[in-house]
Each structure stands twice: as structure tokens, then as C-alpha cells.
Design an enzyme around this catalytic site. Structure first.
Site, PDB file in Angstrom:
ATOM      1  CB  CYS A 115      12.557  10.606   6.540  1.00 17.50           C
ATOM      2  SG  CYS A 115      13.504  10.579   4.625  1.00 17.50           S
ATOM      3  CG  HIS A 255       9.021  13.221   6.013  1.00 15.75           C
ATOM      4  ND1 HIS A 255      10.173  14.403   5.859  1.00 15.75           N
ATOM      5  CD2 HIS A 255       9.051  12.443   5.573  1.00 15.75           C
ATOM      6  CE1 HIS A 255      10.347  13.369   4.810  1.00 15.75           C
ATOM      7  NE2 HIS A 255      10.258  12.213   5.024  1.00 15.75           N
ATOM      8  CG  ASN A 285      12.156  13.207   1.411  1.00  8.46           C
ATOM      9  OD1 ASN A 285      12.207  13.545   1.704  1.00  8.46           O
ATOM     10  ND2 ASN A 285      11.230  11.513   1.615  1.00  8.46           N
TER      11      ASN A 285
END
Ligand code: UT7
Length: 331
Positions: A115, A255, A285
């Protein structure tokens, strides 16, 4: 003044299909209430096109970026594709995207940092600009997370979605662009977030497929603890060492893994929700897609000179923060 790498265009792509919390309620033992209160997610997008991988979305994102900037693919010097879900395990996804967008003069490579991949890619791409040798660098961040998610596992399938975004980096001598970054990693974290099989340690076999070992496994609470602490710490540190007060910051670009992690980071930085880029409720996500898709969604709100702080945390563990001054007004 030293050359800095400025973002000069943004593109994005999200698939049409919306996997809502209500649909997930019919697939696994979960509720809209649980997902919303624990994560902030209401729906995510899923790439349904037969045979389409991450490059499908990356190509569309880069094409939009080129059109907006009014340049041809042949002008690109380097294309970095940050992804955890490459089209294929060996052939470079970046090379395919570059060829498809006509970047015949570019070299290209994939970057895998879970990520944090886009943040790592942004900083890496900027180095090539800062040397003076490269003039136009594209950083694409995208993932088809639906290809590695087990839709019978309620602990992961409610979280992830598909999407891609891209930025163009160009030299700037007026002080705009990337100012500073802190990138970190700690391999001790890999036992909490991984795909067990399909890599060199445990290649695919009938057994690994039967045991559903090719899907993402996450120990949510453990990852949560590390993510909250580290994202907040690194974001506060980058503010500190650049003498940024909360009033100086136009936006936090975090994020999008969990709204609670984002809130904790913003609190630590002393900034209110109006200064936090948020689209987790719409896309979930998207791993490497989250940061560039935030820029894509908020581009119209950004003004030349705005101070942005990027912040990310992901599998590995990997994490980091970057301070960037926005280089253009909305057209
Ligand atoms: O992007 C890469 C980095 N990743 C992250 O930053 C993710 C970090 N972790 C998280 O965001 C959170 O830990 C999750 C959203 C993954 C989970 O939230 P949580 O508040 O940590 O929940 P939990 O794992 O502690 O589970 C609490 C309960 C459990 O039930 P019991 O043991 O209390 O009976 C779970 O089984 O919630 C249950 N649960 C669910 N219930 C309904 C887990 N998933 C679900 C679900 N629906 N989808």
C-alpha cells in the site's frame, strides 16, 4: 534554485461496477453498519471486464493525464507502475502500459511496496527528475485487488477495491514540487499481511489452491496498531522538520485503508476533516490506487502553492510520508 519534481497532471480510472455494502451483506456474514463504523467504506469498484488486469486501468489513467497536459506518449522518459497485482507475475506491467500509451522513448519498471507503493514510486520518480536527466516521468499506482481477495472471507473482502491513478512529474525551478520525504520499512511485519503462496517460497500447487492460499490474509488488529502509530508519527515528523504548522497545510493525502487510521493521523497533525482528502467511502482500499485517486478527486480544489502532506502504510511493513507543494491552479 535546485530542480524539484512537480506534479503537472493527474489521471484516474475506476471501474463501473459498484460492490456496495448491501450486496456484501448477501455474500458474507456482515452488515453495512459494521463495515461503515469500522472502516468508513460504503462501496468499492470491481473490474469485471474479461481478461483485464491492472494495466487496463493504468492505461486509461495515463491516457487521461496525457490528454489533460496536451502531450504525446512519445514525450515520456520514464514510466513507473506501482502495483501489488501486476498483470502477470513475470512480464512487466509498466512496460505494457508504456507501450500501449505510445511511450516509445521511455524505459519503465514495476515497483512493489504494497500500500505504500505509490508513495515510494512518487519519491523514486522524483529522483530521476532531480538529477536533471529526465524531463517527464509518469508514476501510475493501481491495483485489481479483486483478483487476490477471497469473497468468502469477511475480514478482507469488505475492505478492498479496484482502481488506478497516475501523475506526471516535470522539473520545476520555482520551488514547487516534492520538498521532502521519509520512507520506512520493517520486514518483521510480513506475518500480519501477506499472500501465503504463489511466490518463490511456496509456489502454486493443487494444495495451495485448495487451501485458498492465493488470497490476501490480514491480521487486521495488528496491522491497525502499526498503521495508526507509524502513519501519524511519520506525518508529524515531516511537518516538524519542514517547520510546517497545521495552518500551513492545505491537505493531508492519506492512504485510504481505514477512516479511523486517517482520523488518527489528521488528529496527530492537528488538522480538521476539511483538510483531509477522503474517498474511502466510494472506492474502499485500492492499495496503490488510493493516493493518486485522492489527487484525481480533489484536483479541482487544489491551488498553486498549496502544501500537501502524503502519508501511507502497507504490507511488509512499508510506510512513509512526503511533503509536496502543488504546482498549478485548476484549468
Ligand atoms: O492498507 C494496508 C494496511 N491495512 C490496514 O491498514 C488495515 C488495518 N486494519 C483495519 O483497518 C481493521 O483492523 C479492520 C477493518 C481490518 C478490522 O477492524 P477491527 O475493528 O480491527 O475488527 P477486528 O478484526 O478486531 O474484529 C472485531 C470483530 C471480530 O469478531 P469477535 O472476535 O469480536 O467476535 C471479527 O470476527 O468483528 C468481526 N468481523 C466482522 N464482523 C462483521 C471481522 N470482519 C467483519 C465483517 N463484518 N466484515
Amino acid at each position: 534554485m535546485a530542480v524539484k519534481a512537480a506534479i503537472t497532471s493527474v489521471g484516474g480510472y475506476i471501474p463501473e461496477y459498484r460492490l456496495t455494502n448491501q450486496i456484501l451483506e448477501t455474500m458474507v456474514d456482515t452488515t453495512d453498519e459494521w463495515i461503515t463504523s469500522r472502516t468508513g467504506i460504503k462501496e468499492r469498484r470491481i473490474l469485471k471486464e474479461e481478461g483485464a488486469g491492472t494495466s487496463f486501468m493504468g492505461i486509461k489513467a495515463v491516457e487521461e493525464l496525457l490528454t489533460k497536459r496536451g502531450i504525446e506518449g512519445s514525450e515520456i522518459d520514464l514510466l513507473i507502475c506501482s502495483t501489488t497485482t501486476p498483470d502477470m507475475p513475470v512480464a512487466s506491467t509498466a512496460a505494457y502500459i508504456a507501450t500501449k500509451i505510445g511511450a516509445t522513448n521511455a524505459f519503465s519498471f514495476d515497483l512493489q511496496s504494497a500500500c505504500s507503493g505509490f508513495l515510494y514510486g512518487l519519491v523514486t520518480g522524483s529522483q530521476f527528475i532531480e538529477t536533471g536527466k529526465y524531463k517527464k516521468v509518469v508514476v501510475v499506482g493501481g491495483d485489481k485487488m479483486s483478483s487476490i481477495i477471497d469473497y468468502t472471507d469477511r475480514t478482507t473482502c469488505v475492505i478492498f477495491g479496484d482502481g488506478a491513478g497516475a501523475v506526471l512529474l516535470e522539473p520545476n525551478e520555482e520551488g514547487y514540487g516534492l520538498q521532502d520525504s521519509i520512507l520506512k520499512s520493517d520486514g518483521a511485519g510480513r506475518e500480519f499481511l501477506y499472500i501465503k503462496s504463489g511466490g518463490s517460497m511456496r509456489p502454486p500447487s493443487h494444495e495451495t489452491v485448495e487451501n485458498r492460499e492465493h488470497f490476501v490474509h490480514q491480521e487486521g488488529q495488528q496491522v491497525f496498531k502499526f498503521a495508526v502509530n507509524n502513519m501519524a508519527e511519520v506525518s508529524a515528523r515531516i511537518m516538524d522538520r519542514n517547520n510546517l504548522r497545521s495552518d500551513d497545510i492545505a491537505y493531508l493525502v492519506p492512504h485510504q485503508a481505514n477512516k479511523r487510521i486517517i482520523d488518527a493521523t489528521a488528529n496527530r497533525m492537528g488538522i480538521g476533516p476539511e483538510k483531509v482528502m477522503l474517498n474511502i467511502h466510494r472506492y474502499g482500499n485500492t492499495t496503490n490506487g488510493t493516493l493518486p485517486l485522492c489527487l484525481w478527486d480533489y484536483e479541482k480544489n487544489l491551488r498553486k502553492g498549496d502544501n500537501l502532506v502524503f502519508s501511507a502504510f502497507g504490507g511488509g511493513f512499508t510506510w512513509g510520508s512526503a511533503y509536496l507543494v502543488w504546482a498549478y491552479d485548476p484549468s
